[in-house]
Design an enzyme around this catalytic site. Structure first.
Site, PDB file in Angstrom:
ATOM      1  CG  ASP A 341      -1.696   1.146   1.473  1.00 27.47           C
ATOM      2  OD1 ASP A 341      -2.373   1.518   0.515  1.00 27.47           O
ATOM      3  OD2 ASP A 341      -1.695   1.705   2.579  1.00 27.47           O
ATOM      4  CG  ASP A 534      -1.721   2.349   6.509  1.00 26.99           C
ATOM      5  OD1 ASP A 534      -2.615   1.697   5.936  1.00 26.99           O
ATOM      6  OD2 ASP A 534      -1.653   3.589   6.463  1.00 26.99           O
ATOM      7  CG  ASP A 538      -4.366  -1.374   3.907  1.00 23.92           C
ATOM      8  OD1 ASP A 538      -4.632  -1.634   5.088  1.00 23.92           O
ATOM      9  OD2 ASP A 538      -3.361  -0.734   3.546  1.00 23.92           O
TER      10      ASP A 538
HETATM   11  P1  ADP Z   1      -3.730   4.623  -0.094  1.00 24.32           P
HETATM   12  O1  ADP Z   1      -3.976   3.498  -1.024  1.00 24.32           O
HETATM   13  O2  ADP Z   1      -2.732   5.562  -0.661  1.00 24.32           O
HETATM   14  O3  ADP Z   1      -3.388   4.187   1.281  1.00 24.32           O
HETATM   15  P2  ADP Z   1      -6.531   5.200   0.600  1.00 24.32           P
HETATM   16  O4  ADP Z   1      -7.220   4.049  -0.017  1.00 24.32           O
HETATM   17  O5  ADP Z   1      -6.462   5.253   2.078  1.00 24.32           O
HETATM   18  O6  ADP Z   1      -5.087   5.473  -0.030  1.00 24.32           O
HETATM   19  O7  ADP Z   1      -7.242   6.518   0.098  1.00 24.32           O
HETATM   20  C1  ADP Z   1      -7.317   6.786  -1.283  1.00 24.32           C
HETATM   21  C2  ADP Z   1      -7.630   8.222  -1.557  1.00 24.32           C
HETATM   22  O8  ADP Z   1      -8.909   8.544  -1.034  1.00 24.32           O
HETATM   23  C3  ADP Z   1      -6.678   9.194  -0.924  1.00 24.32           C
HETATM   24  O9  ADP Z   1      -5.544   9.423  -1.708  1.00 24.32           O
HETATM   25  C4  ADP Z   1      -7.559  10.440  -0.795  1.00 24.32           C
HETATM   26  O10 ADP Z   1      -7.584  11.118  -2.017  1.00 24.32           O
HETATM   27  C5  ADP Z   1      -8.924   9.866  -0.537  1.00 24.32           C
HETATM   28  N1  ADP Z   1      -9.242   9.832   0.897  1.00 24.32           N
HETATM   29  C6  ADP Z   1      -9.421   8.745   1.656  1.00 24.32           C
HETATM   30  N2  ADP Z   1      -9.727   9.074   2.925  1.00 24.32           N
HETATM   31  C7  ADP Z   1      -9.735  10.420   2.973  1.00 24.32           C
HETATM   32  C8  ADP Z   1      -9.968  11.382   3.998  1.00 24.32           C
HETATM   33  N3  ADP Z   1     -10.249  11.022   5.261  1.00 24.32           N
HETATM   34  N4  ADP Z   1      -9.882  12.682   3.676  1.00 24.32           N
HETATM   35  C9  ADP Z   1      -9.596  13.068   2.425  1.00 24.32           C
HETATM   36  N5  ADP Z   1      -9.364  12.216   1.428  1.00 24.32           N
HETATM   37  C10 ADP Z   1      -9.436  10.917   1.671  1.00 24.32           C
HETATM   38 MG    MG Z   2      -3.577   3.304   3.196  1.00 25.40          MG
END
Ligand code: ADP
Ligand code: MG
Length: 639
Positions: A341, A534, A538
């Site tokens: 991730d 993390d 995921d």
């Molecule tokens: P990653 O795969 O990088 O860990 P996530 O799946 O956690 O990312 O989140 C994907 C995207 O969704 C982030 O890059 C962001 O654009 C958006 N996102 C998720 N949660 C939030 C939040 N709490 N506030 C703002 N944007 C969010």
């Molecule tokens: Mg993440």
């Protein structure tokens, strides 16, 4: 040594002395001890016939050291037959020695029992020692907590401290419960949890985690969790339960022992009967069969293989990697594909705000609206926006919070609906948005269906991330993949910087599962796919992959629970360490299996050919066990 082991040692000494005394008496014959004629022998004891008669008269004396050392084995064999568990080690030993007595090999019978017990004792002591050293390593359980109650400091059991109480931690003491620092600055030694010797600086407002050692200053801490929920209790629980998940190699040994012993007994009977019917030399072949039984005892394998895995898990936890079972250790050793991730795993998950671009309001209001809407989210983006806002959040202004995984959040701020998130979220709620010219993760903000503007934030890669990928490649990992919900430009930049083989961006949590399913289908079915995340957004992938690896984040419970392997200090480079520990453990287990079976095989053949006697068989059995157990304890040592 335990009390029981000391008692056994006494029995061994007593029986050995007895055996030697009777053997001497037997060997030198009555001439040395009794110069005159012996009253109860009808022939003169100085003649050959007299000597034989003397030995014959003496044999019951061998039963004394025999029963001193063997009564419990005989009893266990009889009792097990009563329970229907006929074929075990005690049974093998019992029939081998009783058989030896019947064919008048008295000293051999005592000797076999004696050596079997010496072997058991050694094994008991060795296993006890290594279990102890593993528990010593994991000795992170705090003994007490100093709690402030009614102006007094009381020393109590950590389990008696409630959430929200104030505890005092003096320099040199172990942090008993998870909490947040109210007063005092200090440095903490987190080595017991992370395997890292670098101390962490702590100031008021910081979280402290139980199990660390307070090094320099006095701390007053408000507890945020009870003992059962604290990091230290969770880790101990994990390690203690890790032995319930057995590796295939271990299961193989258990199954092996189950059919092996009966097979050996059948073989021994055949060896005693068939050649004897042909040659008529019953005594000779019965003796061969008994030697065969002694040599075949499987104890070296049955003990050393589980001990090796236990040592491997202990060694890994010493390096700051918690492995929840030997099956995962075995799987890690075969890792071929590693999927990461991005946020919080390869990058620090601490975003800096690089630009605030409002459309309809001023910068401060845009940031405040975003931070307020994010007040309840655990996502790294949310935390970073709150940090950038920097002011205390009045929780009464916020309501109806909903987290939209992989997209953002929705919340009512001062009674008006706010959406904060990425492009996809804006599309979903049909708010017209515009992209930003700045590179970075763009967070859009919408208020009551109107576009308010966006905030651009950027993350840094972890200092060891590049080395982590390189180390995995050196360890033979064929494919490294990054999956992210973030924008394509951001994902690709990170992928290039770190040298990853593939990057897939703009994925929702469900898309990540699909990608992992596809990768699982593509890889060699015998190899392992590890997913490293993390635990935020995921968890489904963590459980879907062969081995789910979570960043321990020193306290992120969700991750610790969902994963099979936990990297306690959040360093992706520890995965390569874990893989090499796993491989070493497996190779030690295999060495032991090959060595034990090899030596036994050779002696067995020699025995069948009549070249090995019962003494040789016993030495081989105990010798193999000592070497195998000593080898197993190597698994505990990490370089
Ligand atoms: P990653 O795969 O990088 O860990 P996530 O799946 O956690 O990312 O989140 C994907 C995207 O969704 C982030 O890059 C962001 O654009 C958006 N996102 C998720 N949660 C939030 C939040 N709490 N506030 C703002 N944007 C969010
Ligand atoms: Mg993440």
């Amino acid at each position: 040594m335990t009390k029981k082991q000391k008692k056994m040692l006494k029995r061994i000494i007593l029986s050995a002395v007895g055996l030697i005394a009777v053997a001497l008496l037997d060997h030198f014959g009555p001439t040395v001890w009794l110069p005159g004629p012996i009253p109860f022998l009808s022939v003169s004891h100085t003649s050959a016939a007299g000597g034989a008669a003397w030995s014959l008269a003496l044999w019951p004396l061998y039963l004394i050291p025999y029963f001193i050392i063997g009564w419990d084995i005989l009893w266990k064999a009889v009792r097990n037959i009563g329970h229907g568990q006929v074929f075990d080690e005690s049974f093998l030993m019992a029939i081998a020695t009783v058989g030896a007595l019947l064919i008048q090999e008295y000293p051999e019978a005592v000797f076999v029992m004696l050596f079997y017990q010496i072997g058991e004792l050694f094994q008991g002591v060795a296993v006890g020692k290594s279990r102890k050293s593993i528990s010593a390593l994991m000795d992170i359980r705090p003994d007490y907590a100093n709690v402030e109650r009614e102006g007094q400091v009381e020393t109590v059991d950590p389990e008696e401290v409630a959430v929200g109480e104030t505890i005092v931690i003096k320099p040199g003491e172990r942090v008993p419960l998870d909490g947040v620092v109210l007063e005092g600055t200090s440095t903490l030694n987190t080595a017991a949890l992370t395997g890292e010797s670098l101390p962490r600086d702590i100031t008021p407002g910081d979280d402290v985690i139980s199990g660390c050692v307070n090094l320099s200053g006095l701390l007053r801490v408000r507890t945020t969790k009870g003992f059962e929920e604290s990091t230290v209790a969770k880790i101990l629980d994990l390690v203690e339960n890790s032995s319930t998940k057995k590796a295939k190699t271990e299961q193989f040994i258990t199954r092996f022992a189950r059919w092996y012993t009966p097979a050996v007994v059948v073989g021994a009977v055949a060896l005693a009967v068939i050649p004897s019917l042909i040659t008529g030399e019953w005594t000779k072949w019965v003796e061969q069969a008994l030697i065969f039984l002694v040599i075949s005892c499987p104890c070296a394998l049955v003990i050393s293989v589980p001990l090796t895995f236990f040592g491997g898990i202990g060694g890994a936890s010493r390096a700051g990697v918690l492995v929840k079972g030997s099956n995962y250790l075995e799987a890690l050793a075969r890792t071929e594909t590693v999927v990461f991730d991005k946020t919080g795993t390869l990058t620090r998950g601490v975003f800096n705000v690089t630009a605030i671009h409002p459309d309809e309001c001023d910068e401060a209001l845009l940031l405040e609206t975003a931070a307020l809407a994010e007040s309840y989210s655990n996502h790294p983006i949310a935390r970073s926006l709150r940090d950038a806002y920097g002011k205390e959040i009045d929780e009464s202004r916020i309501g109806n919070v909903a987290e939209i995984a992989g997209r953002g959040v929705k919340a009512d701020v001062d009674g008006r609906t706010v959406y904060v998130g990425n492009d996809k979220l804006m599309e979903d709620i049909k708010v017209s948005w515009h992209p930003c010219h700045k590179v970075g993760t763009t967070v859009h903000v919408a208020l009551e269906g109107e576009y308010l503007g966006h905030i651009v934030i950027s993350d840094e890669v972890k200092p060891d991330a590049k080395e982590a990928i390189a180390a995995l490649k050196r360890a033979g990992v064929k494919r490294t993949v990054m999956l992210t919900g973030d924008a394509r430009a951001v994902g690709e930049a990170v992928g290039k910087e770190l040298g990853l083989d593939e990057v897939h961006a703009q994925l929702l949590p469900a898309d990540k599962v699909d990608r992992v399913e596809a990768l699982l289908a593509q890889k060699n079915p015998k190899a392992t796919l590890a997913f490293v995340g993390d635990g935020i957004n995921d968890a489904p992938v963590l459980s879907r992959s062969d081995v789910g690896v979570a960043m321990g984040a020193l306290g992120s419970d969700a991750a610790i629970e969902a994963a099979d392997v936990v990297l306690m200090d959040d360093k992706p480079s520890k995965l390569a360490t874990a893989i090499s520990i796993a491989r070493r453990t497996l190779s030690i287990a295999n060495q032991n299996i090959a060595f034990a079976l090899g030596v036994k095989g050779i002696i067995l053949v020699l025995g069948i050919m009549g070249k090995a006697n019962m003494w040789a068989g016993t030495f081989a059995d105990v010798g193999v066990m000592v070497v195998a157990v000593a080898n197993a304890t190597r698994a505990l040592k990490v370089k």
